[in-house]
Design a protein around this motif. Structure first.
Motif, PDB file in Angstrom:
ATOM      1  N   CYS A   6       0.146   0.649  -4.263  1.00 42.16           N
ATOM      2  CA  CYS A   6      -1.224   1.170  -4.249  1.00 42.16           C
ATOM      3  C   CYS A   6      -1.199   2.698  -4.229  1.00 42.16           C
ATOM      4  O   CYS A   6      -1.941   3.357  -4.925  1.00 42.16           O
ATOM      5  CB  CYS A   6      -1.954   0.702  -2.993  1.00 42.16           C
ATOM      6  SG  CYS A   6      -2.218  -1.063  -2.925  1.00 42.16           S
TER       7      CYS A   6
ATOM      8  N   ASN B  33     -10.668   1.877  -8.637  1.00 41.24           N
ATOM      9  CA  ASN B  33     -12.001   1.298  -8.499  1.00 41.24           C
ATOM     10  C   ASN B  33     -12.942   2.024  -7.542  1.00 41.24           C
ATOM     11  O   ASN B  33     -14.082   1.618  -7.370  1.00 41.24           O
ATOM     12  CB  ASN B  33     -11.859  -0.159  -8.032  1.00 41.24           C
ATOM     13  CG  ASN B  33     -10.900  -0.271  -6.860  1.00 41.24           C
ATOM     14  OD1 ASN B  33     -10.818   0.635  -6.038  1.00 41.24           O
ATOM     15  ND2 ASN B  33     -10.180  -1.370  -6.773  1.00 41.24           N
TER      16      ASN B  33
ATOM     17  N   CYS C 274      -3.998   5.363  -5.113  1.00 44.57           N
ATOM     18  CA  CYS C 274      -5.333   4.783  -5.183  1.00 44.57           C
ATOM     19  C   CYS C 274      -6.120   5.022  -3.899  1.00 44.57           C
ATOM     20  O   CYS C 274      -7.312   5.247  -3.935  1.00 44.57           O
ATOM     21  CB  CYS C 274      -5.259   3.289  -5.487  1.00 44.57           C
ATOM     22  SG  CYS C 274      -6.842   2.467  -5.354  1.00 44.57           S
ATOM     23  N   LEU C 275      -5.439   4.970  -2.772  1.00 46.07           N
ATOM     24  CA  LEU C 275      -6.140   5.249  -1.516  1.00 46.07           C
ATOM     25  C   LEU C 275      -5.628   6.534  -0.874  1.00 46.07           C
ATOM     26  O   LEU C 275      -5.761   6.741   0.331  1.00 46.07           O
ATOM     27  CB  LEU C 275      -6.071   4.054  -0.549  1.00 46.07           C
ATOM     28  CG  LEU C 275      -4.805   3.786   0.252  1.00 46.07           C
ATOM     29  CD1 LEU C 275      -5.106   2.798   1.363  1.00 46.07           C
ATOM     30  CD2 LEU C 275      -3.686   3.315  -0.597  1.00 46.07           C
TER      31      LEU C 275
ATOM     32  N   HIS D  39       0.810  -1.219   0.000  1.00 47.64           N
ATOM     33  CA  HIS D  39       0.000   0.000   0.000  1.00 47.64           C
ATOM     34  C   HIS D  39       0.842   1.267   0.000  1.00 47.64           C
ATOM     35  O   HIS D  39       0.552   2.208  -0.738  1.00 47.64           O
ATOM     36  CB  HIS D  39      -0.997  -0.018   1.157  1.00 47.64           C
ATOM     37  CG  HIS D  39      -2.253  -0.764   0.814  1.00 47.64           C
ATOM     38  ND1 HIS D  39      -2.231  -2.066   0.376  1.00 47.64           N
ATOM     39  CD2 HIS D  39      -3.552  -0.382   0.815  1.00 47.64           C
ATOM     40  CE1 HIS D  39      -3.492  -2.455   0.124  1.00 47.64           C
ATOM     41  NE2 HIS D  39      -4.309  -1.452   0.382  1.00 47.64           N
TER      42      HIS D  39
ATOM     43  N   HIS E 217     -11.038  -5.624  -1.911  1.00 41.76           N
ATOM     44  CA  HIS E 217     -10.968  -6.038  -3.320  1.00 41.76           C
ATOM     45  C   HIS E 217     -10.427  -7.450  -3.538  1.00 41.76           C
ATOM     46  O   HIS E 217     -10.061  -7.825  -4.657  1.00 41.76           O
ATOM     47  CB  HIS E 217     -10.193  -4.998  -4.140  1.00 41.76           C
ATOM     48  CG  HIS E 217     -10.929  -3.695  -4.192  1.00 41.76           C
ATOM     49  ND1 HIS E 217     -10.586  -2.626  -3.402  1.00 41.76           N
ATOM     50  CD2 HIS E 217     -12.042  -3.331  -4.870  1.00 41.76           C
ATOM     51  CE1 HIS E 217     -11.445  -1.638  -3.614  1.00 41.76           C
ATOM     52  NE2 HIS E 217     -12.344  -2.039  -4.494  1.00 41.76           N
TER      53      HIS E 217
ATOM     54  N   ARG F 283     -11.042  10.041  -1.445  1.00 44.21           N
ATOM     55  CA  ARG F 283     -10.287   8.795  -1.618  1.00 44.21           C
ATOM     56  C   ARG F 283      -8.836   9.025  -2.061  1.00 44.21           C
ATOM     57  O   ARG F 283      -7.910   8.391  -1.585  1.00 44.21           O
ATOM     58  CB  ARG F 283     -11.017   7.914  -2.639  1.00 44.21           C
ATOM     59  CG  ARG F 283     -10.280   6.653  -3.060  1.00 44.21           C
ATOM     60  CD  ARG F 283     -10.383   5.563  -2.028  1.00 44.21           C
ATOM     61  NE  ARG F 283      -9.688   4.348  -2.468  1.00 44.21           N
ATOM     62  CZ  ARG F 283      -9.593   3.233  -1.756  1.00 44.21           C
ATOM     63  NH1 ARG F 283     -10.137   3.173  -0.566  1.00 44.21           N
ATOM     64  NH2 ARG F 283      -8.970   2.188  -2.220  1.00 44.21           N
TER      65      ARG F 283
ATOM     66  N   SER G 270      -3.129   0.356 -10.189  1.00 41.15           N
ATOM     67  CA  SER G 270      -4.030  -0.280  -9.217  1.00 41.15           C
ATOM     68  C   SER G 270      -4.359  -1.739  -9.536  1.00 41.15           C
ATOM     69  O   SER G 270      -4.061  -2.247 -10.615  1.00 41.15           O
ATOM     70  CB  SER G 270      -5.340   0.491  -9.028  1.00 41.15           C
ATOM     71  OG  SER G 270      -6.308   0.096  -9.989  1.00 41.15           O
ATOM     72  N   CYS G 271      -5.040  -2.369  -8.578  1.00 39.96           N
ATOM     73  CA  CYS G 271      -5.436  -3.772  -8.733  1.00 39.96           C
ATOM     74  C   CYS G 271      -6.538  -3.929  -9.770  1.00 39.96           C
ATOM     75  O   CYS G 271      -6.818  -5.031 -10.217  1.00 39.96           O
ATOM     76  CB  CYS G 271      -5.873  -4.345  -7.386  1.00 39.96           C
ATOM     77  SG  CYS G 271      -7.233  -3.469  -6.614  1.00 39.96           S
TER      78      CYS G 271
ATOM     79  N   VAL H  91       1.134  -4.629  -6.166  1.00 40.67           N
ATOM     80  CA  VAL H  91      -0.229  -4.538  -5.648  1.00 40.67           C
ATOM     81  C   VAL H  91      -0.798  -5.958  -5.449  1.00 40.67           C
ATOM     82  O   VAL H  91      -0.845  -6.765  -6.388  1.00 40.67           O
ATOM     83  CB  VAL H  91      -1.111  -3.729  -6.613  1.00 40.67           C
ATOM     84  CG1 VAL H  91      -2.553  -3.702  -6.134  1.00 40.67           C
ATOM     85  CG2 VAL H  91      -0.561  -2.312  -6.767  1.00 40.67           C
ATOM     86  N   CYS H  92      -1.201  -6.228  -4.238  1.00 43.72           N
ATOM     87  CA  CYS H  92      -1.595  -7.575  -3.814  1.00 43.72           C
ATOM     88  C   CYS H  92      -2.441  -8.345  -4.830  1.00 43.72           C
ATOM     89  O   CYS H  92      -2.117  -9.482  -5.179  1.00 43.72           O
ATOM     90  CB  CYS H  92      -2.304  -7.512  -2.463  1.00 43.72           C
ATOM     91  SG  CYS H  92      -3.646  -6.299  -2.344  1.00 43.72           S
ATOM     92  N   HIS H  93      -3.525  -7.749  -5.298  1.00 45.23           N
ATOM     93  CA  HIS H  93      -4.457  -8.503  -6.150  1.00 45.23           C
ATOM     94  C   HIS H  93      -3.939  -8.693  -7.574  1.00 45.23           C
ATOM     95  O   HIS H  93      -4.564  -9.378  -8.381  1.00 45.23           O
ATOM     96  CB  HIS H  93      -5.837  -7.836  -6.168  1.00 45.23           C
ATOM     97  CG  HIS H  93      -6.357  -7.551  -4.802  1.00 45.23           C
ATOM     98  ND1 HIS H  93      -6.450  -8.530  -3.842  1.00 45.23           N
ATOM     99  CD2 HIS H  93      -6.761  -6.396  -4.215  1.00 45.23           C
ATOM    100  CE1 HIS H  93      -6.915  -7.986  -2.718  1.00 45.23           C
ATOM    101  NE2 HIS H  93      -7.100  -6.695  -2.924  1.00 45.23           N
TER     102      HIS H  93
ATOM    103  N   ASP I 256      -8.799  -7.052   2.928  1.00 48.36           N
ATOM    104  CA  ASP I 256      -8.844  -6.050   1.860  1.00 48.36           C
ATOM    105  C   ASP I 256     -10.104  -6.282   1.043  1.00 48.36           C
ATOM    106  O   ASP I 256     -10.344  -7.400   0.578  1.00 48.36           O
ATOM    107  CB  ASP I 256      -7.607  -6.183   0.966  1.00 48.36           C
ATOM    108  CG  ASP I 256      -7.478  -4.997   0.041  1.00 48.36           C
ATOM    109  OD1 ASP I 256      -6.644  -4.124   0.311  1.00 48.36           O
ATOM    110  OD2 ASP I 256      -8.245  -4.939  -0.943  1.00 48.36           O
TER     111      ASP I 256
HETATM  112  S1  SF4 Z   1      -8.077  -0.796  -4.383  1.00 51.09           S
HETATM  113 FE1  SF4 Z   1      -6.260   0.453  -4.481  1.00 51.09          FE
HETATM  114  S2  SF4 Z   1      -5.493   0.429  -2.360  1.00 51.09           S
HETATM  115 FE2  SF4 Z   1      -6.905  -1.298  -2.568  1.00 51.09          FE
HETATM  116  S3  SF4 Z   1      -5.621  -3.041  -3.140  1.00 51.09           S
HETATM  117 FE3  SF4 Z   1      -6.377  -2.104  -5.029  1.00 51.09          FE
HETATM  118  S4  SF4 Z   1      -4.755  -0.698  -5.646  1.00 51.09           S
HETATM  119 FE4  SF4 Z   1      -4.429  -1.196  -3.508  1.00 51.09          FE
END
Ligand code: SF4
Lengths: 427, 173
Positions: free
Chosen positions: A368, A390, A371-372, A64, A123, A396, A307-308, A100-102, A121
Motif C-alpha cells: 500500500c 482512491n 497510497c496512505l 500496508h 475499501h 493522504r 493500490s487496491c 495489497v489485501c483487496h 479496512d
Molecule cells: S486504499 Fe490504499 S492503503 Fe487502503 S488497502 Fe487500498 S492500497 Fe492499501
C-alpha cells in the motif's frame, strides 16, 4: 415480493435480530492486515480472549508497510505474524507472497458469490465485485469477527446504479466510478449497498468491477456489489472446478444470488457513459471531480500507479499502452507498485515491467505504501501527484501534498507529459 | 457507562474525515494512549487550533457526514482517550458511527435545525445527554437553554449500556 442480492445474502446469514432495524450476520471470511488487526489482537490478549472462531475463515496479510520501515511497523508485522502462527491461520501472507489485501484475497479465490466478508479496512467494499456482501469495519467489529464470526449491520438498503451506453477507448471503470461519486457526492450512498448493473458492468472484467466497487465507500456506501455471472465464474474457475461439473453449472448456481426483477430499491439511477471523458479529482474530497481536459496543464511531481483500486494486471497493461517506447518527463518521479506478486510476475512475463522501467519508472514491491502516505513514495509539502489510488484527502500521501485521482491511462499520460493531460492524445 | 456531558466543541464543517481526526502516520501506534496528543491534528478549519481549543471539551458538535473515510477506530479512540464520549452531528459515515457505539460511546444524529440551535448557543455551551429521557440539554454562560429530543435505536442503546460490542457479543453469541 422480490429481493435484492444484499437482502438474499442477509437472509442466508442471519444469526440474530437485536432490534427491528439491526441484524447480526454470520461471517464467511474475516480478512486482516497489519495496521488495524494488531490492536485488536492486543486487546483480545489483554481481555484473556485470545481465540479465533475458525482459523480457516480468517485470512491475513502484511501489506500496508512492507518490508517494515521502522520498529513500530516491524512490531505490527510481528504481532500479526505471531498471532497467525499461534492460531494456525494458514492463509497468512508475508514478505515474498504478500500484496495489497483487496487485490490479493480475490486472486486467491477467497471471495465467492453470496459470501459475507468483513475487514478492518474501509475499501473492503471491493470484494462485492464477486456478488458478495463485503464491508469495512472498525477494530471492535474485527475483534468480534475474529472471536465469534459475527458482525452487526443495519438492514440493507440498496441503491441500484445502471451503467448504460458504451465506453470510448481511453475511458475506464475508474472514470465511471469517479463520475458516479461526483454525482452522488461523498455521502450520497451512506448506509446503502451500491448495486452496479447494466450492460457496461456486464461487459466489464473482474478487475474493472473491483475498481468500481472499491470506491463505493468514497460515496459513503457500505458495500459495492455486482451480479455474479460468467465473468465471475471464469475468474473463480480454478478454485471452484471441483464443486461444479461445468462453468455453466456454476453460472446457473450463482443465479440464486441475483437480485429479483421486482426487488425493492431505495433508489435507482442510470448513468449513460457514452460521452464520458476521462475524469480527475481536483480537491481534497473524492467527489470533487472534473473532466481531465479541464485540468490540462496541471504540473505533477510524481505519478503513482498501484493500490487496491488500480494496481492490477489490466491497469498495468493499460498504462503500458502509453508508456511503450516513451520516456516520462524528466521532472516527474514515476512509481509503480504492482498490487500482488502474481500481478508482478505476469507483468514481467508480458514485458510490461520492462516498458515501465525503460520509460523511467521505479518499480517497487507490492504494498500500500504511498497510497496512505506511509512509505515508498510519500510526498513533500507542496508536491503534486497524479495517482491511481482512491482517496485524495488533505495529507493522504504526505503532509502538505496534493493528489489527483485518475485512471492508469491518465496517470501514464501525466507521467509522459509532466502534467495532467488527456490520455487520448497518446493512444 | 461512560460520562455523556460536558463542554461542547463546535466544528463547523461537513465531511470531516478520519485522516483529519487522526492522521495515518499514527496508525503504527500500539496503544490508544499514544494517540492522545494528535487529536484533530490535521483538521484545517478557519479559527480552529487543536492545541488550544480542545482543552476542557467533552462533546463534539458538528455538521454532516462526520468521520468519513477510513475504517480506523483510532478516530474514535483518540476522542475516548481525550474524554470525549459524544459526537452530535447532522449525520455520520457508517463505519465511524458503528465504531462509536461499538466502544460504548454516543453518536447522536440531530436534524439541521437541532444542530443549528446548538451552534447558536456559542462556544461556551455545556451539553448534557439524558439517555433516559432521550433529550439533550444545552446551556451557555448567559443562561440561555435548549432542550432537544433525539432518537436512539434500541440496539445502539444496548451497546452503550453494555459498554460496547465486544462485551455484548461475548455474552450473547
Ligand atoms: S486504499 Fe490504499 S492503503 Fe487502503 S488497502 Fe487500498 S492500497 Fe492499501
Amino acid at each position: 415480493m422480490g429481493k435484492t442480492i444484499a437482502e438474499k445474502i442477509f437472509t442466508a446469514h442471519l444469526k440474530d435480530t437485536p432490534s427491528s432495524a439491526n441484524v447480526v450476520l454470520d461471517i464467511d471470511v474475516v480478512l486482516c492486515h497489519e495496521i488495524t488487526t494488531p490492536i485488536a489482537i492486543n486487546d483480545l490478549i489483554a481481555k484473556d480472549m485470545d481465540r479465533v472462531f475458525d482459523p480457516d475463515k480468517i485470512k491475513a496479510v502484511i501489506d500496508h508497510v512492507t518490508p517494515a520501515k521502522d520498529s513500530k511497523t516491524a512490531t505490527q508485522g510481528k504481532t500479526l505474524r505471531d498471532w497467525a502462527r499461534r492460531h494456525n491461520i494458514k492463509d497468512f501472507f508475508d514478505i515474498g507472497s504478500n500484496g495489497v489485501c483487496h487485490a490479493l484475497f480475490p486472486e486467491k479465490g477467497f471471495i465467492r458469490p453470496g459470501y459475507t466478508v468483513i475487514m478492518g479496512d474501509s475499501h473492503t467494499c471491493t470484494h462485492g465485485a464477486f456478488g458478495a456482501f463485503a464491508a469495512g469495519v472498525g477494530t471492535t467489529d474485527l475483534e468480534v469477527g475474529i472471536l465469534k464470526g459475527v458482525c452487526s449491520f443495519r438492514e440493507p438498503k440498496t441503491m441500484k446504479i445502471n451503467v448504460t451506453g458504451s465506453l470510448t477507448d481511453g475511458v475506464s471503470a475508474k472514470d465511471v466510478i469517479l463520475n458516479i461519486i461526483k454525482q452522488l457526492t461523498v455521502n450520497g450512498a451512506t448506509d446503502m449497498v451500491m448495486e452496479f448493473a447494466g450492460p457496461v458492468v456486464d461487459q466489464m472484467s473482474m478487475e474493472s468491477r473491483m475498481t468500481l466497487c472499491n470506491m463505493a465507500i468514497e460515496a459513503g456506501g457500505t458495500s459495492g456489489i455486482c451480479m455474479p455471472d460468467r465473468v465471475t465464474a471464469e475468474y473463480l474457475w480454478p478454485f471452484i472446478q471441483n464443486s461444479y461439473a461445468t462453468i455453466d453449472e456454476a453460472i446457473e448456481d450463482f443465479r440464486k444470488w441475483h437480485s429479483d426483477p421486482e426487488a425493492n430499491y431505495t433508489s435507482e439511477m442510470t448513468f449513460d457513459v457514452t460521452n464520458l471523458k476521462p475524469q480527475v479529482t481536483y480537491g481534497y474530497k473524492p467527489d470533487e471531480v472534473k473532466d481531465i481536459t479541464e485540468m490540462e496543464g496541471t504540473t505533477v511531481d510524481q505519478v503513482y500507479i498501484g493500490s487496491c483500486t488500480n494496481g492490477r494486471i489490466e491497469d498495468l497493461r493499460e498504462a503500458s499502452r502509453i508508456l511503450r517506447n516513451r520516456k516520462i518527463a524528466p521532472t516527474v518521479r514515476g512509481v509503480l507498485s504492482p498490487a500482488t506478486p502474481a500481478i508482478y510476475s505476469k507483468a514481467l512475463e508480458e514485458g510490461i515491467i520492462k516498458i515501465f522501467m525503460d520509460a523511467g519508472f521505479c518499480v517497487t514491491n507490492p504494498t500500500c505504501g504511498a497510497c496512505l502516505g506511509m512509505s515508498n513514495g510519500v510526498l513533500a509539502e507542496g508536491e503534486v501527484c497524479a495517482s491511481t489510488t482512491n482517496r485524495n484527502f488533505n495529507g493522504r500521501m504526505g503532509k502538505g501534498g496534493m493528489l489527483h485521482l485518475m485512471s492508469p491511462l491518465s496517470a501514464a499520460a501525466a507521467a509522459v507529459a509532466g502534467h495532467i493531460t488527456d490520455p487520448g492524445k497518446y493512444l | 457507562m461512560k460520562e455523556f456531558s460536558g463542554q461542547a466543541l463546535f466544528l463547523d464543517r461537513n465531511d470531516i474525515n478520519t485522516d483529519e481526526i487522526i492522521p495515518a502516520k499514527y496508525l503504527t501506534e500500539n496503544s490508544k494512549e499514544a494517540l492522545k496528543p494528535h487529536i484533530l491534528e490535521d483538521l484545517h478549519l478557519e479559527g480552529f487550533d487543536a492545541g488550544k481549543d480542545l482543552a476542557g471539551k467533552n462533546i463534539i458538535v458538528t455538521k454532516s457526514n462526520f468521520g468519513c473515510g477510513s475504517s480506523r477506530e483510532h478516530a474514535v479512540w483518540v476522542f475516548e482517550v481525550n474524554d470525549i464520549n459524544v459526537v452530535i452531528a447532522e449525520s455520520f459515515a457508517r463505519i465511524f458511527r458503528q465504531n462509536m457505539f461499538n466502544c460504548g460511546m454516543l453518536a447522536i444524529e440531530l436534524n439541521k435545525e437541532g444542530i443549528n440551535s446548538l451552534f447558536a448557543l456559542g462556544n461556551d455551551a455545556v451539553v448534557r445527554v439524558d439517555l433516559q429521557q432521550n433529550q439533550i440539554t444545552a446551556e451557555n454562560s448567559e443562561g440561555e437553554k435548549k432542550d432537544i429530543p433525539f432518537e436512539l435505536n434500541s440496539f445502539d442503546r444496548e451497546l452503550v449500556q453494555a459498554g460496547g460490542w465486544l462485551a455484548y457479543a461475548d455474552k450473547k453469541y
